[in-house]
Design an enzyme around this catalytic site. Sequence first.
Site, PDB file in Angstrom:
ATOM      1  N   CYS A   2       0.817  -1.357   0.079  1.00 27.99           N
ATOM      2  CA  CYS A   2       0.026  -0.002  -0.232  1.00 27.99           C
ATOM      3  C   CYS A   2       0.851   1.206   0.088  1.00 27.99           C
ATOM      4  CB  CYS A   2      -1.068  -0.058   1.241  1.00 27.99           C
ATOM      5  SG  CYS A   2      -2.413   1.130   0.925  1.00 27.99           S
ATOM      6  N   HIS A  17      -3.728  -5.616   1.584  1.00 33.40           N
ATOM      7  CA  HIS A  17      -3.454  -5.838   2.819  1.00 33.40           C
ATOM      8  C   HIS A  17      -4.119  -7.191   2.989  1.00 33.40           C
ATOM      9  CE1 HIS A  17      -2.439  -1.745   3.977  1.00 33.40           C
ATOM     10  NE2 HIS A  17      -3.265  -1.309   3.217  1.00 33.40           N
TER      11      HIS A  17
END
Length: 486
Positions: A335, A432
Amino acid sequence: MQARSLMFQGTGSDVGKSLLVAGLARAFTQRGLRVRPFKPQNMSNNAAVTADGGEIGRAQALQARAAGVPLSVHMNPVLLKPQSMIGAQIVVQGRVQGSAKAAEYQRMKAGLMPAVLDSFSRMRGEADLVLVEGAGSASEVNLRANDIANMGFSRAANVPVILIGDIDRGGVIASLVGTKAVLDPADAAMIRGFVVNKFRGDPALFADGMALIADRTGWAPLGLLPFLPEAAQLPAEDALALDHVLPRKPGARLRIAVPVLPRIANFDDLDPLIAEPAVEVIRVRPGTALPGDADLVILPGSKATIADLAALREAGFDIDIAAHLRRGGAVLGLCGGYQMLGREIVDPDGVEGPPGTVPGLRLLDITTVLGGAKRLEPVTGTTADGAGFSGYEMHIGRSEGPDRARPFAQLADGSAEGAVSADGRVLGTYVHGLFSAEAQRGAWLARFAAGAPALDYEARVEAALDRLGAHVAAHLDLDRLLSLAG
């Protein structure tokens, strides 16, 4: 008939509120009750994505898992995600409502109470029992005005309170008695009893302590809860967990170095790797060099990518990463860490500060443009090595460039995700929860550790929740807690 509800507040942060509520959720669910977790206000950069595309604190996600129910934005109606030492992004019922500095937020709180009470009402409508978790310390009387997190919520919703003290950190008698001393009498009257958590040793030695606290406060002693080592096998939400020293693993076959930056987010991505016997994860604070014998460097998520990239450079981690790659190591960006790996990060609308462009680490041939709607979505897919995963995306911005022609993964909807460098040693992804999948961890172990077997992490979490539920049931009187619930 309205659901019963009981609130668990603490004498401080990290006293065990989140795990106690998770244990009670599992214990009462196993008794056949419909249980819902609820936290009026949470502050954490560890968040989970709900099925309807919102976000809540990671602790409430674990508590919902303990209760065996889907995630809902109404389990955590106000989520504060720190972006700086004094300011935070404000998420209300799963959606970003803007940002505010600490003093400004204190003035905003009263206006958020209707949303909090609305969400609480929704949870009560689905449950037999709602277990409410407070935030921080019940004794923060300097923040009592317009409070929505602790006593302000308790009184507004008429929910009785159990106060938790942590004996492991010392001073538990003073912290519990001191809480009674500083609370407004009307607030203190909401507290029905107390629990002393994380006890080690012979319980008989603290019998006088329990009696003294009860005498000084007038609150019922509801239990002395022994320290449970297996609780460490459950995901932590509070950033204080990052201060806990990870065990060394001399026989590890894969060593992973993780720079810990000021605005690190979703650091529970690493928990499945930490749990692996063959993997040693080394968290590295600024002021210490990344270890030269690491096989893999992981740059985790960040709540403020540009600020954390500056912190990374200030710490000299960019020089360490370049040396690591020269030695033949690999780098994975998750991310915000993925965004840092690119050529540059463009922030035309000032999402993270003044509008502008900053150079990235230039290890991936991509450019990230911050802006647009926040992507909050569960995802499944397969990485280039054929290993499956199930996770979620939670980010602002898009990353494009030539290295996207070598995607990190293929999502179930057919779209390409992430990027990989031409030599295959620098990888980036927005996903994630990647390492929760046994197949995914197995593939990384196969790459670096000659095929060391991966443990079943999800089964391990379930087993730990079962042990936690049994633990609280053995040491707390569940029937009495139910009788105290409003």
